[in-house]
Write an enzyme that holds these catalytic residues in place. Structure first.
Site, PDB file in Angstrom:
ATOM      1  N   HIS A  59      41.640  50.388  45.615  1.00 55.95           N
ATOM      2  CA  HIS A  59      42.939  50.964  45.968  1.00 55.95           C
ATOM      3  C   HIS A  59      43.417  51.969  44.925  1.00 55.95           C
ATOM      4  O   HIS A  59      44.409  52.663  45.146  1.00 55.95           O
ATOM      5  CB  HIS A  59      43.981  49.863  46.192  1.00 55.95           C
ATOM      6  CG  HIS A  59      44.513  49.236  44.943  1.00 55.95           C
ATOM      7  ND1 HIS A  59      44.059  48.028  44.462  1.00 55.95           N
ATOM      8  CD2 HIS A  59      45.477  49.641  44.080  1.00 55.95           C
ATOM      9  CE1 HIS A  59      44.720  47.719  43.359  1.00 55.95           C
ATOM     10  NE2 HIS A  59      45.584  48.681  43.106  1.00 55.95           N
ATOM     11  N   ASP A 119      28.465  43.824  29.889  1.00 52.63           N
ATOM     12  CA  ASP A 119      27.645  43.168  30.892  1.00 52.63           C
ATOM     13  C   ASP A 119      28.531  42.372  31.837  1.00 52.63           C
ATOM     14  O   ASP A 119      29.661  42.008  31.500  1.00 52.63           O
ATOM     15  CB  ASP A 119      26.637  42.227  30.225  1.00 52.63           C
ATOM     16  CG  ASP A 119      25.553  42.980  29.483  1.00 52.63           C
ATOM     17  OD1 ASP A 119      25.174  44.083  29.936  1.00 52.63           O
ATOM     18  OD2 ASP A 119      25.083  42.471  28.446  1.00 52.63           O
ATOM     19  N   SER A 123      45.944  48.049  37.335  1.00 56.74           N
ATOM     20  CA  SER A 123      45.056  47.880  38.487  1.00 56.74           C
ATOM     21  C   SER A 123      43.644  48.317  38.129  1.00 56.74           C
ATOM     22  O   SER A 123      43.441  49.357  37.503  1.00 56.74           O
ATOM     23  CB  SER A 123      45.556  48.721  39.662  1.00 56.74           C
ATOM     24  OG  SER A 123      46.591  48.090  40.349  1.00 56.74           O
TER      25      SER A 123
END
Length: 278
Positions: free
Chosen positions: A74, A123, A189
């Site tokens: 998004h 990782d 986000s």
């Protein structure tokens, strides 16, 4: 999968989640760390954080190879992302973005850079995340909201693996975690959930309620272990077999989320609230 642009859809929707003082909660695009602390830990985790420039707004991402970062789907607007600043400081290196590849169903996106970044990469966490595990959230939301020139981090404890969270995408499988020593506010986000210095999740949503003191006290993360094959296919990253099995899936509508009590404001350098879409 093409690199076509993605039209951002607001994830804000009233959700009947459990809170002592707020029975109605919105799960909204997750957001900056307020009342948190500067990113610390290994150079790997601090160097791998990415601030993505998206018009007049920003999101957070994580470098998983020298040329690929992962973030939330998004976060990718119509027209794409302008550029990426890599590292935990505003003095970090900056590159334009070559392309963004969107996951067909999950709130994940891969962002490609034209040149190899000199920063470290992380990782993927080598096991499926289980309830009770502790990690750290990190993000760049404080840069836009509070003028912070260093990425911020807070602590997260995973509570459960959920589906049917009251939001536009009820099919999304998410890791639900309570946030302490900081709160999520706009700009985080797509940011990482680190466990043992490895990437375990990508921030998708956070609480957004009428009582601002409760905002950002719960975050929902995309479990990257469950999308390892997709990540490896596009980035070429070698990912070792993931240990264990995913935790039991809980229906978050039938079993509403518990929102923890608000934390006292500590007077840190990033106090205050900046709530809104990322």
């Amino acid at each position: 999968m093409s690199s076509a642009s993605f039209t951002t859809k607001a994830l804000s929707v009233l959700a009947a989640l459990t809170a002592a003082s707020a029975p109605l909660v919105a799960a909204s695009p997750a957001h900056a760390l307020a009342n948190a602390r500067n990113v610390t830990g290994s150079s790997t985790t601090s160097d791998s954080i990415v601030r993505l420039h998206i018009g007049n707004t920003a999101c957070t991402g994580t470098m998983i190879t020298p040329t690929w970062a992962i973030t939330a789907r998004h976060c990718i607007p119509e027209g794409g992302i302008a550029g990426a600043a890599i590292g935990s400081s505003t003095l970090s290196q900056f590159q334009q973005v070559s392309q963004a590849i969107l996951h067909p169903t999950a709130d994940l996106a891969l962002v490609e850079l034209p040149n190899q970044a000199s920063s470290n990469t992380v990782d993927l966490y080598g096991a499926h995340v289980q309830p009770g595990e502790n990690g750290q959230a990190a993000g760049w939301g404080g840069y836009s909201a509070f003028g912070q020139n260093v990425a911020q981090q807070a602590d997260v404890q995973i509570q459960r693996r959920v589906v049917n969270v009251p939001s536009p995408d009820r099919t999304a499988v998410l890791l639900e975690g309570t946030v302490s020593n900081g709160r999520l506010v706009p700009g985080d986000s797509g940011g990482p959930l680190y466990i043992n210095g490895q990437l375990a999740g990508v921030l998708s949503m956070s609480t957004d309620v009428e009582n601002d003191a409760l905002d950002g006290t719960v975050g929902w993360y995309i479990p990257v272990a469950e999308h390892a094959e997709w990540i490896a296919y596009y980035t070429g990253k070698h990912i070792a077999p993931i240990a264990g099995a995913p935790a039991e899936l809980v229906d978050a509508t039938a079993n509403p989320t518990f929102i923890p009590a608000p934390q006292p404001f500590t007077g840190s350098s990033i106090g205050g609230w900046a709530l809104g879409s990322s």
